[in-house]
Motif scaffolding. Structure first.
Motif, PDB file in Angstrom:
ATOM      1  N   GLU A 134      48.979 -34.913  -3.934  1.00 45.99           N
ATOM      2  CA  GLU A 134      48.661 -34.151  -5.142  1.00 45.99           C
ATOM      3  C   GLU A 134      48.528 -32.675  -4.781  1.00 45.99           C
ATOM      4  O   GLU A 134      47.761 -32.319  -3.888  1.00 45.99           O
ATOM      5  N   LEU A 135      49.262 -31.829  -5.494  1.00 47.59           N
ATOM      6  CA  LEU A 135      49.275 -30.392  -5.209  1.00 47.59           C
ATOM      7  C   LEU A 135      49.133 -29.626  -6.522  1.00 47.59           C
ATOM      8  O   LEU A 135      49.926 -29.807  -7.443  1.00 47.59           O
ATOM      9  N   ASP A 136      48.114 -28.770  -6.591  1.00 50.68           N
ATOM     10  CA  ASP A 136      47.865 -27.968  -7.794  1.00 50.68           C
ATOM     11  C   ASP A 136      47.996 -26.488  -7.446  1.00 50.68           C
ATOM     12  O   ASP A 136      47.176 -25.934  -6.712  1.00 50.68           O
ATOM     13  N   LEU A 137      49.037 -25.854  -7.972  1.00 49.61           N
ATOM     14  CA  LEU A 137      49.287 -24.427  -7.746  1.00 49.61           C
ATOM     15  C   LEU A 137      49.241 -23.662  -9.069  1.00 49.61           C
ATOM     16  O   LEU A 137      49.759 -22.548  -9.167  1.00 49.61           O
ATOM     17  N   SER A 138      48.623 -24.229 -10.062  1.00 51.89           N
ATOM     18  CA  SER A 138      48.655 -23.672 -11.412  1.00 51.89           C
ATOM     19  C   SER A 138      47.801 -22.418 -11.544  1.00 51.89           C
ATOM     20  O   SER A 138      46.957 -22.115 -10.691  1.00 51.89           O
ATOM     21  N   GLU A 139      48.072 -21.677 -12.647  1.00 51.31           N
ATOM     22  CA  GLU A 139      47.287 -20.513 -13.039  1.00 51.31           C
ATOM     23  C   GLU A 139      47.272 -19.431 -11.967  1.00 51.31           C
ATOM     24  O   GLU A 139      46.239 -18.823 -11.683  1.00 51.31           O
ATOM     25  N   ASN A 140      48.419 -19.186 -11.364  1.00 43.81           N
ATOM     26  CA  ASN A 140      48.606 -18.078 -10.440  1.00 43.81           C
ATOM     27  C   ASN A 140      49.755 -17.217 -10.963  1.00 43.81           C
ATOM     28  O   ASN A 140      50.073 -17.263 -12.152  1.00 43.81           O
ATOM     29  N   GLY A 148      44.452 -21.128  -9.628  1.00 50.69           N
ATOM     30  CA  GLY A 148      43.852 -19.823  -9.877  1.00 50.69           C
ATOM     31  C   GLY A 148      43.201 -19.184  -8.677  1.00 50.69           C
ATOM     32  O   GLY A 148      42.392 -18.273  -8.826  1.00 50.69           O
ATOM     33  N   LYS A 149      43.557 -19.615  -7.456  1.00 51.36           N
ATOM     34  CA  LYS A 149      42.884 -19.106  -6.261  1.00 51.36           C
ATOM     35  C   LYS A 149      43.693 -18.064  -5.489  1.00 51.36           C
ATOM     36  O   LYS A 149      43.240 -17.566  -4.466  1.00 51.36           O
ATOM     37  N   LEU A 150      44.895 -17.735  -5.971  1.00 54.79           N
ATOM     38  CA  LEU A 150      45.722 -16.773  -5.250  1.00 54.79           C
ATOM     39  C   LEU A 150      45.608 -15.398  -5.891  1.00 54.79           C
ATOM     40  O   LEU A 150      45.556 -15.277  -7.119  1.00 54.79           O
ATOM     41  N   VAL A 151      45.568 -14.357  -5.071  1.00 54.40           N
ATOM     42  CA  VAL A 151      45.533 -12.997  -5.606  1.00 54.40           C
ATOM     43  C   VAL A 151      46.844 -12.727  -6.343  1.00 54.40           C
ATOM     44  O   VAL A 151      47.875 -13.365  -6.088  1.00 54.40           O
ATOM     45  N   ASP A 152      46.826 -11.778  -7.250  1.00 56.07           N
ATOM     46  CA  ASP A 152      47.994 -11.512  -8.090  1.00 56.07           C
ATOM     47  C   ASP A 152      49.216 -11.088  -7.288  1.00 56.07           C
ATOM     48  O   ASP A 152      50.348 -11.253  -7.739  1.00 56.07           O
ATOM     49  N   GLN A 153      48.991 -10.533  -6.094  1.00 55.66           N
ATOM     50  CA  GLN A 153      50.118 -10.064  -5.286  1.00 55.66           C
ATOM     51  C   GLN A 153      50.925 -11.195  -4.666  1.00 55.66           C
ATOM     52  O   GLN A 153      52.043 -10.973  -4.193  1.00 55.66           O
ATOM     53  N   VAL A 154      50.390 -12.393  -4.654  1.00 57.32           N
ATOM     54  CA  VAL A 154      51.105 -13.542  -4.084  1.00 57.32           C
ATOM     55  C   VAL A 154      52.094 -14.062  -5.122  1.00 57.32           C
ATOM     56  O   VAL A 154      51.718 -14.752  -6.065  1.00 57.32           O
ATOM     57  N   GLU A 155      53.369 -13.713  -4.958  1.00 55.98           N
ATOM     58  CA  GLU A 155      54.406 -14.093  -5.920  1.00 55.98           C
ATOM     59  C   GLU A 155      55.292 -15.216  -5.404  1.00 55.98           C
ATOM     60  O   GLU A 155      56.107 -15.740  -6.151  1.00 55.98           O
ATOM     61  N   TRP A 156      55.152 -15.573  -4.141  1.00 56.18           N
ATOM     62  CA  TRP A 156      55.921 -16.679  -3.580  1.00 56.18           C
ATOM     63  C   TRP A 156      55.098 -17.326  -2.486  1.00 56.18           C
ATOM     64  O   TRP A 156      54.101 -16.764  -2.032  1.00 56.18           O
ATOM     65  N   LEU A 157      55.492 -18.501  -2.095  1.00 59.42           N
ATOM     66  CA  LEU A 157      54.756 -19.255  -1.079  1.00 59.42           C
ATOM     67  C   LEU A 157      55.564 -19.305   0.219  1.00 59.42           C
ATOM     68  O   LEU A 157      56.797 -19.311   0.186  1.00 59.42           O
ATOM     69  N   PRO A 158      54.897 -19.352   1.363  1.00 56.00           N
ATOM     70  CA  PRO A 158      55.611 -19.364   2.637  1.00 56.00           C
ATOM     71  C   PRO A 158      56.388 -20.661   2.860  1.00 56.00           C
ATOM     72  O   PRO A 158      56.056 -21.703   2.293  1.00 56.00           O
ATOM     73  N   VAL A 159      57.411 -20.565   3.699  1.00 56.44           N
ATOM     74  CA  VAL A 159      58.247 -21.737   3.985  1.00 56.44           C
ATOM     75  C   VAL A 159      57.456 -22.851   4.659  1.00 56.44           C
ATOM     76  O   VAL A 159      57.866 -24.011   4.629  1.00 56.44           O
ATOM     77  N   SER A 160      56.321 -22.489   5.243  1.00 57.19           N
ATOM     78  CA  SER A 160      55.489 -23.505   5.906  1.00 57.19           C
ATOM     79  C   SER A 160      54.923 -24.512   4.916  1.00 57.19           C
ATOM     80  O   SER A 160      54.330 -25.514   5.321  1.00 57.19           O
ATOM     81  N   LEU A 161      55.103 -24.284   3.608  1.00 57.75           N
ATOM     82  CA  LEU A 161      54.648 -25.246   2.606  1.00 57.75           C
ATOM     83  C   LEU A 161      55.234 -26.630   2.881  1.00 57.75           C
ATOM     84  O   LEU A 161      54.609 -27.655   2.592  1.00 57.75           O
ATOM     85  N   GLY A 162      56.423 -26.649   3.440  1.00 59.03           N
ATOM     86  CA  GLY A 162      57.081 -27.916   3.741  1.00 59.03           C
ATOM     87  C   GLY A 162      56.376 -28.755   4.797  1.00 59.03           C
ATOM     88  O   GLY A 162      56.712 -29.934   4.982  1.00 59.03           O
TER      89      GLY A 162
END
Length: 538
Positions: free
Chosen positions: A238-244, A217-231
């Motif tokens: 452990e990775l929690d990207l929920s509630e966005n 729940g920490k991303l603004v609503d405009q963030v609809e995808w994540l950058p390739v640097s996620l890799g």
């Protein structure tokens, strides 16, 4: 130009103004921010290209349907162009902040070059003036010492400011170089993060070797995808990207080889990249409350997976590759549009819990009987008409819920599921008219719900359910036992059925004895009559 022994007043004024200009510059982006911005720009380009390609595929498929639907060709073209324009505008907005950071860094590098040139002019024989790599200036303090004899305070301040500026920003401490970095590194910060801040956090986390990252729940609503640097988060477990509001994951997510827990619930994911199957260490995966219509074929490669939640999506089928998940213990797929289960479900022999409520299932495959470790099976609110005969093979089954279905009969061999503690067959309405005669063999049964069915008589074996403590038969027209007995509670009901059957057996035995002797004496009397002795009185 100043001689080696000193500088002219005009030179001093120039140095002073140069120092003032540097001091007035905005904070310089940190190194990880610049890298993050570059990653965001690359991701924005890739995402824009992917979405435009998807629109092109939809266009190709839809052009054949458009005439049949009566859509004017010009209107159809306008609609497609509007979609493409929307994608480009979104990409432009997402590039905006990242482009600003990149341009800011470019301007700072230009200023670094100007400082170096000024140093060489002030001290042409000072060994090259400013030194540094990658566009970061480090001023040679010998240049400043020339003027120190004439105006020590001014030149010392200039050297200090320029040197501090080369490390990140004029007049700022290293820890406060950028508000972006502060926001990204504050784990308890309530302020939501934009795309560039997320990318910056990824860069800094990758450098630190972070093992747990929580962005729930920490991303603004405009963030609809994540950058390739996620890799780059190759140390994360452990990775929690929920509630966005994430709609797509980068293909680089497959690089997170040590990831064991991934929470993506309550986003807007439409699909998963093919590389998702490369998360070979994944044990816990939460995908509930998204918009998934299918799973990639590589999903079967997640052989370490133990807990999988797919509930509240748009899935109509589960892939056959699901059978490869030999370690899967918990599968939650309720509230989807599933019409059938793959036969390969029988290969998931480690399954302990299987929840399939609120779907469109009409039947279960016979292979369900191979799930020898299954303890919980819920099928609430489907369209199932009957259970497979292999249901009796589930010897460890403790809970079975087939309420709100169209079940007509329950197989007799359910009695072999001897560990059953909770059985709910309620609200099959006009379809279910009887319980299996062998239900009394479920000696561990504690809860039974037969509400809203057409059952009128309970089986004789019901009196053997000695552990039954909860019984519901609301809106079921029971005649045996009478409703007055049902209201007394489960154990009173069991005792009533036991006594009723016992009394019937006693009565039946007496009737059988009387019938036997009547038959025997009648037969003997007939024999005597035939011998002329007359009838024998009974």
């Amino acid at each position: 130009m100043a001689a080696a022994g000193g500088m002219t007043p005009a030179t001093v004024d120039a140095v002073e103004e140069l120092t003032r200009l540097y001091r007035e510059l905005p904070p310089r982006p940190a190194v990880e921010e610049v890298e993050a911005a570059a990653a965001v720009l690359a991701s924005a380009d890739a995402e824009e290209e992917a979405r435009l390609a998807e629109i092109a595929r939809e266009e190709e498929a839809a052009r054949a349907r458009a005439p049949a639907q009566g859509v004017a060709a010009e209107l159809f073209d306008v609609l497609l162009e509007a979609r493409r324009n929307s994608v480009r505008l979104r990409a432009l907005q997402q590039r905006k902040e990242a482009a600003h950071v990149v341009e800011l860094e470019r301007r700072f590098k230009l200023f670094d070059e100007l400082i170096q040139r000024a140093s060489r002019v002030v001290s042409p024989g000072g060994g090259g003036g400013a030194r540094g790599g990658g566009g970061v200036a480090v001023v040679d303090h010998e240049v400043v010492e020339v003027e120190a004899r004439r105006n020590p305070a001014l030149v010392a301040a200039a050297a200090t400011e320029i040197d501090r500026g080369s490390r990140g920003g004029l007049g700022l401490e290293p820890t406060s170089v950028s508000s972006l970095r502060r926001a990204a590194s504050a784990g308890t910060d309530t302020e939501k993060l934009g795309l560039i801040q997320v990318a910056s956090l990824i860069e800094s986390s990758a450098r630190k070797g972070t093992t747990e990252l929580n962005l729930r729940g920490k991303l603004v609503d405009q963030v609809e995808w994540l950058p390739v640097s996620l890799g780059k988060l190759q140390d994360v477990t452990e990775l929690d990207l929920s509630e966005n509001r994430i709609m797509a994951l980068p293909s680089t997510i497959g690089s997170l080889r040590y990831l064991t827990k991934l929470d993506l619930h309550s986003n807007q994911l439409i699909n998963l990249p093919d590389t998702f199957g490369e998360l070979s260490c994944l044990i816990d995966l939460d995908l509930r409350a998204n918009q998934l219509k299918s799973l990639p074929t590589s999903f079967g490669n997640l052989t370490s997976l133990a807990n999988l939640d797919l509930s509240s999506n748009l899935l109509k089928v589960l892939p056959d590759c699901l059978g490869k998940l030999k370690n899967l213990r918990r599968l939650i797929a309720e509230t989807n549009e599933l019409e059938e289960l793959p036969y390969t479900i029988g290969s998931c022999t480690s399954l302990v819990e299987l929840r399939l409520d609120f779907n469109q299932l009409k039947a279960l495959p016979e292979a369900i009987g191979k799930l020898e470790n299954l303890e919980i099976l819920t099928l609430h609110y489907n369209r199932i008409k009957g259970l497979p005969t292999t249901i009796g093979h589930l010897t460890r089954l403790r809970e079975l819920d087939v309420s709100f279905n169209e079940v007509e009969t329950i197989p007799e061999n359910i009695c072999f599921a001897a560990s059953l503690v909770k059985l709910n067959v309620s609200r099959n309405f006009a379809d279910l008219r009887a319980l299996p005669k062998s239900i009394g063999e479920l000696e561990m049964l504690e809860e039974l719900d037969i509400s809203s069915n057409q059952i009128r008589v309970l089986p004789d074996s019901f009196g053997h359910l000695s552990k039954l403590r909860v019984f519901h038969a609301d809106e079921t027209p029971l005649e045996v036992p009478p409703k007055e007995v049902v209201k007394l509670g489960a154990q009173e009901l069991v005792n009533y059925m036991k006594n009723m059957v016992a009394a019937r057996e006693v009565s039946q035995n007496q009737t059988n004895k009387r019938s036997f002797w009547t038959w025997f004496v009648s037969l003997f009397g007939c024999c005597k009559k035939n011998e002329g002795l007359g009838p024998v009185p009974v």
